[in-house]
Design a protein around this motif. Structure first.
Motif, PDB file in Angstrom:
ATOM      1  N   SER A 129       0.814  -1.212   0.000  1.00 10.79           N
ATOM      2  CA  SER A 129       0.000   0.000   0.000  1.00 10.79           C
ATOM      3  C   SER A 129       0.851   1.266   0.000  1.00 10.79           C
ATOM      4  O   SER A 129       0.339   2.344  -0.281  1.00 10.79           O
ATOM      5  CB  SER A 129      -0.949   0.006   1.197  1.00 10.79           C
ATOM      6  OG  SER A 129      -0.221  -0.006   2.405  1.00 10.79           O
ATOM      7  N   ASP A 130       2.129   1.153   0.284  1.00 11.62           N
ATOM      8  CA  ASP A 130       3.007   2.321   0.258  1.00 11.62           C
ATOM      9  C   ASP A 130       3.794   2.426  -1.052  1.00 11.62           C
ATOM     10  O   ASP A 130       4.697   3.251  -1.178  1.00 11.62           O
ATOM     11  CB  ASP A 130       3.970   2.289   1.447  1.00 11.62           C
ATOM     12  CG  ASP A 130       4.841   1.040   1.480  1.00 11.62           C
ATOM     13  OD1 ASP A 130       4.466   0.018   0.865  1.00 11.62           O
ATOM     14  OD2 ASP A 130       5.883   1.085   2.150  1.00 11.62           O
ATOM     15  N   ALA A 131       3.422   1.631  -2.051  1.00 10.96           N
ATOM     16  CA  ALA A 131       4.109   1.679  -3.350  1.00 10.96           C
ATOM     17  C   ALA A 131       3.775   2.982  -4.068  1.00 10.96           C
ATOM     18  O   ALA A 131       2.640   3.445  -4.043  1.00 10.96           O
ATOM     19  CB  ALA A 131       3.696   0.490  -4.202  1.00 10.96           C
ATOM     20  N   ASN A 132       4.765   3.568  -4.716  1.00 16.26           N
ATOM     21  CA  ASN A 132       4.554   4.793  -5.492  1.00 16.26           C
ATOM     22  C   ASN A 132       4.088   4.495  -6.915  1.00 16.26           C
ATOM     23  O   ASN A 132       3.541   5.356  -7.579  1.00 16.26           O
ATOM     24  CB  ASN A 132       5.829   5.627  -5.542  1.00 16.26           C
ATOM     25  CG  ASN A 132       6.125   6.297  -4.227  1.00 16.26           C
ATOM     26  OD1 ASN A 132       5.212   6.677  -3.500  1.00 16.26           O
ATOM     27  ND2 ASN A 132       7.399   6.418  -3.898  1.00 16.26           N
ATOM     28  N   TYR A 133       4.329   3.267  -7.376  1.00 15.99           N
ATOM     29  CA  TYR A 133       3.877   2.904  -8.715  1.00 15.99           C
ATOM     30  C   TYR A 133       3.682   1.399  -8.804  1.00 15.99           C
ATOM     31  O   TYR A 133       4.158   0.630  -7.971  1.00 15.99           O
ATOM     32  CB  TYR A 133       4.840   3.392  -9.801  1.00 15.99           C
ATOM     33  CG  TYR A 133       6.221   2.748  -9.763  1.00 15.99           C
ATOM     34  CD1 TYR A 133       6.487   1.605 -10.512  1.00 15.99           C
ATOM     35  CD2 TYR A 133       7.247   3.301  -9.013  1.00 15.99           C
ATOM     36  CE1 TYR A 133       7.729   1.024 -10.488  1.00 15.99           C
ATOM     37  CE2 TYR A 133       8.495   2.724  -8.996  1.00 15.99           C
ATOM     38  CZ  TYR A 133       8.733   1.584  -9.727  1.00 15.99           C
ATOM     39  OH  TYR A 133       9.966   1.007  -9.703  1.00 15.99           O
ATOM     40  N   PHE A 134       2.945   0.998  -9.831  1.00 13.96           N
ATOM     41  CA  PHE A 134       2.653  -0.403 -10.118  1.00 13.96           C
ATOM     42  C   PHE A 134       2.702  -0.561 -11.620  1.00 13.96           C
ATOM     43  O   PHE A 134       2.109   0.224 -12.362  1.00 13.96           O
ATOM     44  CB  PHE A 134       1.265  -0.750  -9.578  1.00 13.96           C
ATOM     45  CG  PHE A 134       0.781  -2.121  -9.966  1.00 13.96           C
ATOM     46  CD1 PHE A 134       1.280  -3.252  -9.339  1.00 13.96           C
ATOM     47  CD2 PHE A 134      -0.184  -2.281 -10.942  1.00 13.96           C
ATOM     48  CE1 PHE A 134       0.830  -4.504  -9.688  1.00 13.96           C
ATOM     49  CE2 PHE A 134      -0.643  -3.541 -11.291  1.00 13.96           C
ATOM     50  CZ  PHE A 134      -0.131  -4.651 -10.662  1.00 13.96           C
ATOM     51  N   SER A 135       3.414  -1.542 -12.092  1.00 12.58           N
ATOM     52  CA  SER A 135       3.524  -1.805 -13.519  1.00 12.58           C
ATOM     53  C   SER A 135       2.771  -3.110 -13.793  1.00 12.58           C
ATOM     54  O   SER A 135       2.966  -4.104 -13.124  1.00 12.58           O
ATOM     55  CB  SER A 135       5.009  -1.947 -13.879  1.00 12.58           C
ATOM     56  OG  SER A 135       5.163  -2.264 -15.217  1.00 12.58           O
ATOM     57  N   HIS A 136       1.886  -3.055 -14.785  1.00  9.84           N
ATOM     58  CA  HIS A 136       1.055  -4.219 -15.096  1.00  9.84           C
ATOM     59  C   HIS A 136       1.198  -4.539 -16.586  1.00  9.84           C
ATOM     60  O   HIS A 136       1.044  -3.682 -17.425  1.00  9.84           O
ATOM     61  CB  HIS A 136      -0.417  -3.906 -14.776  1.00  9.84           C
ATOM     62  CG  HIS A 136      -1.347  -5.005 -15.117  1.00  9.84           C
ATOM     63  ND1 HIS A 136      -2.446  -4.821 -15.895  1.00  9.84           N
ATOM     64  CD2 HIS A 136      -1.343  -6.316 -14.791  1.00  9.84           C
ATOM     65  CE1 HIS A 136      -3.089  -5.968 -16.034  1.00  9.84           C
ATOM     66  NE2 HIS A 136      -2.431  -6.891 -15.381  1.00  9.84           N
ATOM     67  N   LEU A 137       1.501  -5.808 -16.875  1.00 10.95           N
ATOM     68  CA  LEU A 137       1.616  -6.251 -18.260  1.00 10.95           C
ATOM     69  C   LEU A 137       0.273  -6.754 -18.740  1.00 10.95           C
ATOM     70  O   LEU A 137      -0.345  -7.608 -18.108  1.00 10.95           O
ATOM     71  CB  LEU A 137       2.654  -7.375 -18.380  1.00 10.95           C
ATOM     72  CG  LEU A 137       4.095  -7.014 -18.086  1.00 10.95           C
ATOM     73  CD1 LEU A 137       4.980  -8.236 -18.275  1.00 10.95           C
ATOM     74  CD2 LEU A 137       4.566  -5.878 -18.959  1.00 10.95           C
TER      75      LEU A 137
END
Length: 183
Positions: free
Chosen positions: A170-178
């Motif tokens: 929940s503290d991630a600044n970004y998420f990359s999804h393929l």
């Protein structure tokens, strides 16, 4: 940091994705092995034939344990509670709670919850994408709604910020999804 005044360039996006991809590679591979074992391999006759064990029977304790955990999750669902920040009135958080719960009963939301729960029980990683869309009808009334999209095989297709420290990311600044696309 980036924003409207400083958009990301393709080179920056690739750099972020590469960092996220390489940081969790070992965990992703182990989670993939867990998924394959849970759904396929422990039923695989070829694997059992190669085994040196004298007993060739099967006890499917893994599947029954998975079903029990999923049943517990269904009987005790996780609830979200929005809280007001700073000078925001409490009514705003109550409205957000209502909107979130209303849209949680749509078919795509229910599928997203089911897929994320199953995958998180089996391999420890499950996710869905939360987005807002405008729902328009023939009368021209546009209402904003919350839409959830399932992330299938989140362990293989989702890449979180490697600097995120919390277990739920929940503290991630970004998420990359393929996403897979046809040619």
């Amino acid at each position: 940091q980036w924003g409207e005044d400083m958009p990301l360039k393709l080179k920056d996006i690739k750099t972020f994705h590469e960092k996220a991809y390489t940081s969790g590679q070992t965990n992703r591979e182990e989670a993939s092995d867990d998924l394959v074992f849970y759904w396929v391999t422990h039923w695989d006759d070829q694997t059992l034939q190669d085994s040196q064990l004298a007993y060739r029977g099967e006890f499917d304790m893994l599947r029954s344990a998975g079903k029990q955990i999923l049943a517990d999750l269904a009987s005790n669902p996780i609830q979200n509670d929005f809280e007001s920040i700073n000078d925001t009135p409490d009514e705003v958080s109550e409205i957000a709670d209502g909107l979130y719960r209303r849209d949680a009963n749509s078919n795509t939301s229910l599928e997203s919850f089911r897929v994320a729960e199953q995958e998180s029980v089996v391999c420890g990683v499950g996710a869905w994408i939360l987005e807002t869309k405008y729902k328009s009808n023939k009368t021209g009334d546009e209402k904003q709604m919350i839409v959830r999209r399932p992330v299938y095989e989140a362990n293989n297709n989702g890449f979180w910020d490697p600097n995120a420290k919390r277990i739920d990311k929940s503290d991630a600044n970004y998420f990359s999804h393929l996403n897979a696309y046809s040619e």
